[in-house]
Design an enzyme around this catalytic site. Structure first.
Site, PDB file in Angstrom:
ATOM      1  N   SER A 109      38.163  26.672  28.699  1.00  0.00           N
ATOM      2  CA  SER A 109      38.956  27.385  29.710  1.00  0.00           C
ATOM      3  C   SER A 109      38.543  28.854  29.777  1.00  0.00           C
ATOM      4  O   SER A 109      39.358  29.760  29.728  1.00  0.00           O
ATOM      5  CB  SER A 109      40.453  27.270  29.407  1.00  0.00           C
ATOM      6  OG  SER A 109      40.789  28.106  28.321  1.00  0.00           O
ATOM      7  N   CYS A 139      39.206  32.748  35.814  1.00  0.00           N
ATOM      8  CA  CYS A 139      40.235  32.777  36.859  1.00  0.00           C
ATOM      9  C   CYS A 139      39.710  33.507  38.093  1.00  0.00           C
ATOM     10  O   CYS A 139      39.970  33.099  39.230  1.00  0.00           O
ATOM     11  CB  CYS A 139      41.506  33.444  36.346  1.00  0.00           C
ATOM     12  SG  CYS A 139      41.251  35.067  35.605  1.00  0.00           S
ATOM     13  N   THR A 140      38.939  34.567  37.868  1.00  0.00           N
ATOM     14  CA  THR A 140      38.419  35.357  38.989  1.00  0.00           C
ATOM     15  C   THR A 140      37.354  34.589  39.765  1.00  0.00           C
ATOM     16  O   THR A 140      37.319  34.623  40.996  1.00  0.00           O
ATOM     17  CB  THR A 140      37.873  36.707  38.485  1.00  0.00           C
ATOM     18  OG1 THR A 140      38.914  37.386  37.770  1.00  0.00           O
ATOM     19  CG2 THR A 140      37.412  37.584  39.628  1.00  0.00           C
ATOM     20  N   ARG A 221      41.357  46.996  35.587  1.00  0.00           N
ATOM     21  CA  ARG A 221      42.551  46.478  34.920  1.00  0.00           C
ATOM     22  C   ARG A 221      43.699  47.439  35.236  1.00  0.00           C
ATOM     23  O   ARG A 221      43.582  48.642  35.012  1.00  0.00           O
ATOM     24  CB  ARG A 221      42.324  46.387  33.405  1.00  0.00           C
ATOM     25  CG  ARG A 221      41.367  45.270  32.986  1.00  0.00           C
ATOM     26  CD  ARG A 221      41.932  43.913  33.378  1.00  0.00           C
ATOM     27  NE  ARG A 221      41.043  42.801  33.068  1.00  0.00           N
ATOM     28  CZ  ARG A 221      41.104  42.062  31.970  1.00  0.00           C
ATOM     29  NH1 ARG A 221      42.009  42.332  31.032  1.00  0.00           N
ATOM     30  NH2 ARG A 221      40.278  41.048  31.795  1.00  0.00           N
TER      31      ARG A 221
END
EC number: 1.2.1.12
Length: 322
Positions: A109, A139-140, A221
């Site tokens: 993952s 995820c990006t 971030r």
């Protein structure tokens, strides 16, 4: 991610969780951590410890507490697919240790240096069941790739730059401290906008080979707990009015990419996507075009939960190829 993949599995009913490995917390702490989540709220269901097992919605789950993946007896528990979500064992060799305990397949993952990467809705059809270890990318990449695919398929992307304005994650520091990698990664997450690197845009070239070398990007971030947003600024091969772009993305979101790529014309903000299960939701009202060949496209994603749902979907897809 392990906890949220488990939530996604129970929410969707698509896969059976039979075993969990966590060497760092005991069973009763697992009950607590699964039940309560500061970001996604309390688990809607029952969770308890019983006879040394974690019982979620009446389903007993075997618990292992091994630090070395090679020692986990997945086979004995009936586990065929292992989600490697520690963020530590991300190479073929390290993740492959799970196979020694009887697992048949491993899904990492996280991005992997050498494992084949799959993004649902983009290149999952390229999976074949001879592959034992795969990566669900980041995820990006899961946010960017479906959008890039739609744009490239219809208009052609000549080149592009991506910026993700990204929520804080567990790798960051609550207050200033030393960082293992880049110095500024160690600065207080709640106080700063921190420029950071991300391999997400380059990874799109791995899942969409025609875009290899055409995209790169970086991250900021920012002090939000969850939900991030991708800004894809790209040069188009074929001229396109912004309304045409909206139209093709909307069509894709209702067709082949339904459930993966979303589409909205509402005046949304980041919190509106907390616990959203899409990989990516195109924000039609936020994008802009400089001219017919140069556009900035905006897409939101719950970097925790959308991604975790895709891990489950990839498992289901892999199982369908058995």
């Amino acid at each position: 991610i392990g906890r949220l993949v488990t939530r996604a599995a129970f929410n969707t009913g698509k896969v059976d969780i039979v075993a969990i490995n966590d060497p760092f917390i005991d069973l009763h702490y697992m009950v607590y951590m699964f039940q309560y989540d500061s970001t996604h709220g309390k688990f809607h269901g029952t969770v308890k410890a019983e006879n040394g097992k974690l019982v979620i919605n009446g389903k007993a789950i075997t618990i292992f507490q091994e630090r070395d993946p090679a020692n986990i007896k997945w086979g004995d528990a009936g586990a065929e697919y292992v989600v490697e979500s520690t963020g530590v064992f991300t190479t073929m060799e390290k993740a492959g240790a799970h196979l020694k305990g009887g697992a048949k397949k491993v899904i990492i993952s996280a991005p992997s240096a050498d494992a084949p990467m799959f993004v649902m809705g983009v290149n999952h059809e390229k999976y074949n069941n001879t592959l034992k270890i795969v990566s669900n990318a980041s995820c990006t990449t899961n946010c960017l790739a479906p959008l890039a695919k739609v744009i490239h398929d219809h208009f052609g992307i000549v080149e592009g730059l991506m910026t993700t304005v990204h929520a804080i994650t567990a790798t960051q520091k609550t207050v200033d401290g030393p960082s293992g990698k880049l110095w500024r990664d160690g600065r207080g997450a709640a106080q700063n906008i921190i420029p950071a690197s991300t391999g997400a845009a380059k990874a799109v070239g791995k899942v969409i080979p025609e875009l290899n070398g055409k995209l790169t990007g970086m991250a900021f971030r920012v002090p939000t707990p969850n939900v991030s947003v991708v800004d894809l600024t790209c040069r188009l091969e074929k001229p396109a009015k912004y309304d045409e772009i909206k139209k093709v993305v909307k069509q894709a979101s209702e067709g082949p990419l339904k459930g993966i790529l979303g589409y909205t014309e509402d005046q949304v903000v980041s919190c509106d996507f907390n616990s959203d299960t899409h990989s990516s939701t195109f924000d039609a009202g936020a994008g802009i075009a400089l001219n017919d060949h140069f556009v900035k496209l905006i897409s939101w994603y719950d970097n925790e939960f959308g991604y975790s749902n895709r891990v489950v979907d990839l498992m289901v897809h892999m199982a369908s190829k058995e």
